[in-house]
Design an enzyme around this catalytic site. Structure first.
Site, short mmCIF file in Angstrom:
data_model
loop_
_atom_site.label_atom_id
_atom_site.label_comp_id
_atom_site.label_asym_id
_atom_site.label_seq_id
_atom_site.Cartn_x
_atom_site.Cartn_y
_atom_site.Cartn_z
N GLU A 48 -28.06 -22.86 -20.42
CA GLU A 48 -28.74 -24.12 -20.68
C GLU A 48 -30.19 -23.76 -20.97
OE1 GLU A 48 -28.80 -26.95 -17.45
OE2 GLU A 48 -29.94 -28.37 -18.67
N ARG A 274 -21.72 -14.67 -8.48
CA ARG A 274 -23.02 -14.58 -9.12
C ARG A 274 -23.80 -13.41 -8.53
NH1 ARG A 274 -25.84 -18.96 -9.56
NH2 ARG A 274 -27.88 -18.08 -9.16
N LYS A 284 -33.37 -20.69 -12.28
CA LYS A 284 -34.39 -21.11 -13.24
C LYS A 284 -35.26 -22.22 -12.66
CE LYS A 284 -31.22 -21.42 -16.41
NZ LYS A 284 -30.46 -21.96 -17.51
#
Ligand code: ATP
Ligand code: MG
Length: 577
Positions: A48, A274, A284
């Site tokens: 994104e 992850r 982020k």
């Protein structure tokens, strides 16, 4: 502390050899044998564009692009740009640059979820027509309240049984901008009693009144991640959709949408753990706060775990790829130590980085019996690990800089560097003996006077006498001044997000994460450094010229120390590495 290094090396080798068999690679290999898949692999990396990429994304990038390369498929670069309020074109270009820098090429396969807004809208209409979606007038709080819990079922929305016609009209009006954000949403009609929360009539579309960086004001409604992701995967012909474990609960919805909308040979979602890295944050959203609140100088601050920060710090693409390969891909979450990442860059730079001499904390040495006007060209080896890098000439003169810590007036026994009456080797040049020191009024040593032995050019004594210590140096009349930035970890706890749930994560910021040395002296050849070249400053670590450099003054970042001194201090402080 040698053990630490060895242990990390062993681990890394073990996992590098084990990685070809990680579960995702096995799964792909099995799937490709099945005729139904056509033996073809299509993966994607779907960021994104709401921030810069970090080392966690690198794990996903390497996984997707490397599998595509290995199995002769392709990997799509796709922006998941369905949330205009936090996405920008700046983030888009930084992401493309970072993926390219890491060494990956998506060829013609650059996609945007926003390119698919028209077909996605049509698919939403189709769901309404199938009586599998409805327009809901509940507010987001009400939807949340009626959602139930893990132990209790949710409650049906009073708008759940609207007719197809009414839903089509309202959805059309939502698209036309007739309603304010939050007034209505489109929801899937699945099962409010499902044991899987994402299946309890999830929201598929919402109204957003913010221009989109690509489609401007063309759309008033935007698809939610769960709706857009599986469908863009399918529309692009992706075969394998790898994502992180938090999406495990969303897989039934992923499969439900593709099944109800009649996609044949649909893509398959598989989750993996992850990357978590100690002493930093990989999110982020949090990294953005660090930037916005001025805790760092920007997304590419060399202390940031972003790809652009690591690049500016002097990390090489290969060292990051090797790190990602080395840590493997697992199904369970774990935290990788920062020392592991540093190990990867040290490994690569040891063989790749040219050597140079630089003095970080200078102390002047005068070689009293050396001719005053003389400048000798001393030959130095560019990289003892790589003969092809050749040699260079370094000017040697009567006055030189040495590292302040390489001289002690009252040395302990095992100090093999310079001290009164002691002989030491100046790297590549001569043996010198300290005869005298000068001090200022405060008692600080300002100059060291030595004599050299002219018979020892190159650093070897013809009589075979043993000189243990070798120190680096730079000629004072040829040295270039530089500022050096030494970095430490950004956070002084392993997991800044959970260490103390009551405190703001910024409470764990390491106040000593950067130290600036303003007096450094560099050998002249370093001035010719161009582009992104990381050097080994002999005995001091790996360094790269920073873009803050000007014509008058260069600024250098230390990428990493030569040895694992960080791990050593951490172990001393009682933290495991
Ligand atoms: P962030 O919380 O930092 O914004 P994200 O998962 O929301 O991360 P996306 O831009 O949606 O960021 O992620 C793009 C891809 O990178 C996704 O497939 C995601 O699963 C993967 N990814 C993100 N963070 C990590 C991580 N720490 N380790 C491995 N893969 C990651
Ligand atoms: Mg995200």
């Amino acid at each position: 502390m040698q053990e630490n290094k060895e242990e990390i090396k062993r681990k890394s080798q073990r996992e590098t050899t084990a990685s070809p068999n990680h579960f995702i690679r096995k799964l792909v290999s099995e799937d490709l044998k099945k005729v139904a898949q056509g033996g073809h692999l299509v993966t994607r990396f779907p960021p994104e564009p709401n921030g810069y990429l970090h080392i966690g994304h690198a794990k996903s990038i390497c996984l997707n692009f490397e599998l595509a390369r290995e199995f002769e498929g392709r990997c799509h670069m796709r922006f998941d740009d369905t949330n205009p309020s936090s996405e920008t074109a700046e983030y888009v270009s930084s992401i493309l640059e970072d993926v390219r820098w890491l060494g990956y090429d998506w060829g013609e396969h650059l996609y945007n979820a926003s390119d698919q807004f028209p077909p996605l809208y049509d698919l939403a209409i189709k769901l309404i027509q199938l009586e599998l979606a409805y327009v809901c007038d509940l507010s987001s709080e009400e939807i949340f309240q009626k959602r139930g819990t893990l132990t209790e079922p949710g409650e049906n929305s009073p708008y759940r049984d609207r007719s197809i016609e009414e839903n089509l009209t309202l959805f059309e009006q939502m698209k036309a901008g007739a309603f304010a954000p939050g007034k209505r949403v489109l929801r899937a009609k699945i099962d409010m009693a499902s044991s899987i929360l994402p299946m309890r009539d999830p929201i598929l579309y919402r109204i957003v009144d913010t221009p989109h960086h690509r489609t401007g004001r063309d759309w008033s409604i935007y698809p939610m991640y769960d709706f857009a992701h599986c469908l863009t995967d399918a529309l692009e012909g992706v075969t394998h959709s790898f994502c992180t474990l938090e999406f495990t609960d969303h897989r039934p919805l992923y499969d439900w949408l593709l099944e109800k909308l009649d996609f044949h040979d649909p893509p398959k979602q598989t989750e993996f753990a992850r990357l978590n890295l100690s002493h930093t944050v990989l999110s982020k959203r949090i990294l953005k706060q660090l930037v916005e609140r001025g805790h760092v100088s920007g997304w590419d601050d060399p202390r940031m775990p972003t790809i652009s920060g690591l690049r500016r710090r002097g990390y090489t693409p290969k060292s990051i790829r090797d790190f990602c390969e080395g840590i493997g891909v697992a199904k369970r979450d774990s935290t990788i130590q920062m020392a592991r990442l540093e190990f990867s860059v040290r490994e690569h730079l040891n063989s790749a980085a040219p050597r140079a001499m630089a003095v970080l904390n200078p102390l002047k040495v005068i070689i009293t019996n050396y001719p005053e006007a003389s400048v000798e060209k001393i030959t130095a080896i560019n990289n003892p690990e790589d003969e092809l890098q050749g040699t260079r000439e370094v000017p040697f003169t009567r006055e030189i800089w040495i590292e302040r810590e390489d001289f002690l007036e009252n040395p302990p026994k095992k100090f093999f560097r310079l001290a009164p009456g002691r002989e030491v080797r100046l790297r590549y040049a001569y043996l010198v003996t300290c005869q005298n020191v000068l001090k200022n009024a405060d008692g600080e040593i300002t100059e060291v006077h030595c004599t050299y032995d002219p018979e020892t050019r190159g650093g070897n004594a013809p009589d075979g006498r043993r000189v243990k210590g070798t120190i680096h140096w730079v000629s004072t009349s040829h040295a270039h001044d530089a500022e050096i930035r030494l970095f430490d970890v950004l956070f002084n706890v392993e997991d800044p997000m959970t260490s103390d749930p009551n405190s703001d994560f910024t409470a764990h910021l390491n106040p000593g994460s950067v130290e600036i040395l303003k007096q450094a002296k560099l050998e002249p050849s370093l001035m010719e450094s161009e582009g992104e070249q990381t050097f080994q400053f002999e005995r001091m670590g790996y360094f790269i010229k920073d873009r803050d450099s000007t014509a008058e003054r260069s600024v250098w970042n230390r990428t990493v120390t030569l040895r694992d001194t960080w791990a050593k201090t951490q172990t001393k402080a009682g933290r495991k590495i």
